[in-house]
Design an enzyme around this catalytic site. Structure first.
Site, PDB file in Angstrom:
ATOM      1  N   HIS A   1      -2.908  -3.557  -5.392  1.00 51.64           N
ATOM      2  CA  HIS A   1      -3.271  -3.051  -4.064  1.00 51.64           C
ATOM      3  C   HIS A   1      -4.760  -3.282  -3.814  1.00 51.64           C
ATOM      4  O   HIS A   1      -5.615  -2.537  -4.289  1.00 51.64           O
ATOM      5  CB  HIS A   1      -2.936  -1.561  -3.953  1.00 51.64           C
TER       6      HIS A   1
ATOM      7  N   ASN B   1      -4.959   6.762  -1.419  1.00 53.29           N
ATOM      8  CA  ASN B   1      -4.303   7.340  -0.249  1.00 53.29           C
ATOM      9  C   ASN B   1      -3.674   8.688  -0.565  1.00 53.29           C
ATOM     10  O   ASN B   1      -3.591   9.562   0.297  1.00 53.29           O
ATOM     11  CB  ASN B   1      -3.247   6.369   0.286  1.00 53.29           C
TER      12      ASN B   1
ATOM     13  N   SER C   1       0.823  -1.209   0.000  1.00 54.55           N
ATOM     14  CA  SER C   1       0.000   0.000   0.000  1.00 54.55           C
ATOM     15  C   SER C   1       0.856   1.258   0.000  1.00 54.55           C
ATOM     16  O   SER C   1       0.322   2.363  -0.076  1.00 54.55           O
ATOM     17  CB  SER C   1      -0.918   0.021   1.229  1.00 54.55           C
TER      18      SER C   1
ATOM     19  N   GLU D   1      -6.106  -1.292  -7.012  1.00 55.85           N
ATOM     20  CA  GLU D   1      -5.198  -0.402  -7.723  1.00 55.85           C
ATOM     21  C   GLU D   1      -4.103  -1.250  -8.375  1.00 55.85           C
ATOM     22  O   GLU D   1      -3.416  -2.017  -7.694  1.00 55.85           O
ATOM     23  CB  GLU D   1      -4.569   0.611  -6.770  1.00 55.85           C
TER      24      GLU D   1
END
Length: 466
Positions: free
Chosen positions: A122, A172, A101, A134
């Site tokens: 991810h 993120n 991540s 992802e």
């Protein structure tokens, strides 16, 4: 297809379960044969079905395997050691994916020795429920590897978005300013519950950013903030000092009993309910509303003219109004969410001597708009959170990390946001977002708010078409 999953923490177990339930044969591996077997038993106990077996070690698991997904600890040294073993034992056509991540896919590709066959996949927690994956493409990742990875994700019933290897990837990264601004608002005197209630009411987020940080752990967020600052070298990614203080005090969030909320006193749900005003029955006299952005001489004159004629409300989040809004005028920011529901921020600031006339609540009752009261800070809460996220999303596209379409899909699926940032940009208009960020930059003197050059060009292009 035969797939190997290495690392049987919550993410690895979930990934293995998703693979098996999609019809793939799965071999699971952990640090020892005993841990591998106990991990398999946990998968079965959690309701996992399908062809899943535990292998004694990575080498034996790789026999005839077509793909390996590692979900071990987020530590580059540990991943390098694992990748060396995989490179020695795996076949020449093995697809190798990392569920990292935060770590660099490029660096892992070099460690593996065949970067064209290594990619990031991810998954989001929990993998059994979250639809997004992802797909992180390194500089040397081969086109065939990307194609195989996309097909694998689709076979799992998931939605894939493509991201070039970059710190924090898409979700993120774009959410980072949401968390930063929420924390800064608290540092500037806004109650955490007000920030969260505004994000939920004005943006439709399923959970407020501060409650979410408490849930995931402030120490985890602080560590990722330190990584972002180090990787980007840009002061706008610097951590918020107040969070560092909470972490040092052991107040790391819900698991510790204290973070932005004190869970022994009040839950976030109760706190959000407490600060939220629900509208009453519609009625009352007519209220004039002036909706605008930054103050100009003509707008100030218009606001004064309306105020002389009767009850008047200013609808704006621009901090420049603080010095020119007339006494007796209500100050709000009205929002319409993606689902059509209304929500309002009502400016009430004893320090700045901004009061709330009674007719403001009458207006909100007429509009059936729930509301929270906020201090007279530039951008207030909702627009400040939203526009900083939009600016980060535009930066991600500007630098070629992801497409606008994939960014929107990622934020909707991973975070439950009803609008992606580019949908928000289209709704508000590039000029409005650009001018709001310029106003925030001027008010705070902080590079956090400097607009992306792509956003500036979009705003100027928008202006030329009028």
């Amino acid at each position: 297809m035969i797939a190997v999953v290495v690392g049987l923490g919550p993410m690895g177990r979930g990934i293995a379960q998703v693979l098996a339930e999609a019809g793939h044969s799965v071999r699971v591996v952990d640090a020892t044969a005993e841990l591998g077997q106990s991990g398999l038993e946990r998968i079965r106990a959690d309701g996992g079905t399908g062809d899943i077996t535990a292998a004694a070690d990575v080498e034996s698991a790789l026999a005839d395997a077509e793909v390996l997904i590692e979900a071990i600890v987020e530590n580059m040294d540990a991943k390098r050691e694992l990748l060396a073993r995989v490179a020695a034992a795996g076949g020449p056509d093995l697809l190798v994916a990392s569920n990292t991540s935060s770590l660099s896919v490029n660096e892992m590709g070099r460690a593996f020795g065949a970067p064209e066959r290594l990619i990031g996949l991810h998954f989001f927690n929990p993998p059994t429920r979250m639809r997004l994956v992802e797909v992180i493409v390194g500089a040397a990742t081969g086109d065939a590897t990307v194609k195989r990875s996309m097909s694998l994700v689709e076979s799992l019933g998931k939605t894939a978005v493509v991201c070039q290897d970059s710190p924090n990837f898409i979700v993120n990264r774009v959410c980072r300013p949401l968390y930063y601004e929420a924390q800064l608002l608290v540092a500037q005197g806004v109650e955490p519950a007000v920030v969260d209630a505004a994000a939920r009411g004005g943006l439709g987020h399923p959970m407020g950013p501060l409650q979410l940080l408490d849930f995931t752990g402030l120490h985890t967020h602080l560590a990722s903030s330190e990584t972002a600052l180090r990787e980007f070298g840009d002061p706008r990614y610097r951590p918020i000092p107040q969070v560092r203080g909470l972490v040092r005090a052991g107040m790391t969030g819900k698991a510790a009993g204290r973070g932005f909320y004190d869970y022994a006193i009040e839950s976030p749900r109760d706190a959000n309910t407490r600060v939220l005003r629900r509208p009453g029955p519609a009625g009352g006299s007519t209220v004039r509303v002036l909706t605008c952005g930054a103050p100009t001489a003509s707008l100030v004159a218009e606001l004064n003219r309306l105020a002389e004629a009767g009850d008047t409300v200013l609808d704006s989040s621009d901090g420049g109004w603080l010095s020119v809004v007339p006494d007796g005028v209500g100050w709000v920011r009205l929002h319409q969410r993606a689902d059509g529901a209304a929500f309002a921020e009502v400016v009430e600031d004893e320090t700045a001597r901004v009061a709330v006339p009674g007719f403001v609540d009458q207006l909100l009752d007429q509009l059936q708009a729930p509301s929270v009261r906020v201090p007279a800070l530039p951008g207030l809460v909702v627009d400040r959170l939203a526009y900083c996220m939009v600016n980060e999303a535009v930066t991600v596209v500007e630098e070629g990390t992801a497409t606008a379409e994939d960014v929107d899909v990622a934020l909707r699926l991973a975070m439950g946001h009803p609008r992606g940032p580019f949908e928000s940009l289209r709704s508000a208009g590039a000029s409005a977002v650009y001018q709001a960020l310029l106003s925030l930059t001027e008010a705070f003197g902080d590079p956090r708010y400097r607009p992306a050059q792509l956003l500036r060009r979009q705003a100027l292009g928008e202006a030329r078409t009028r």
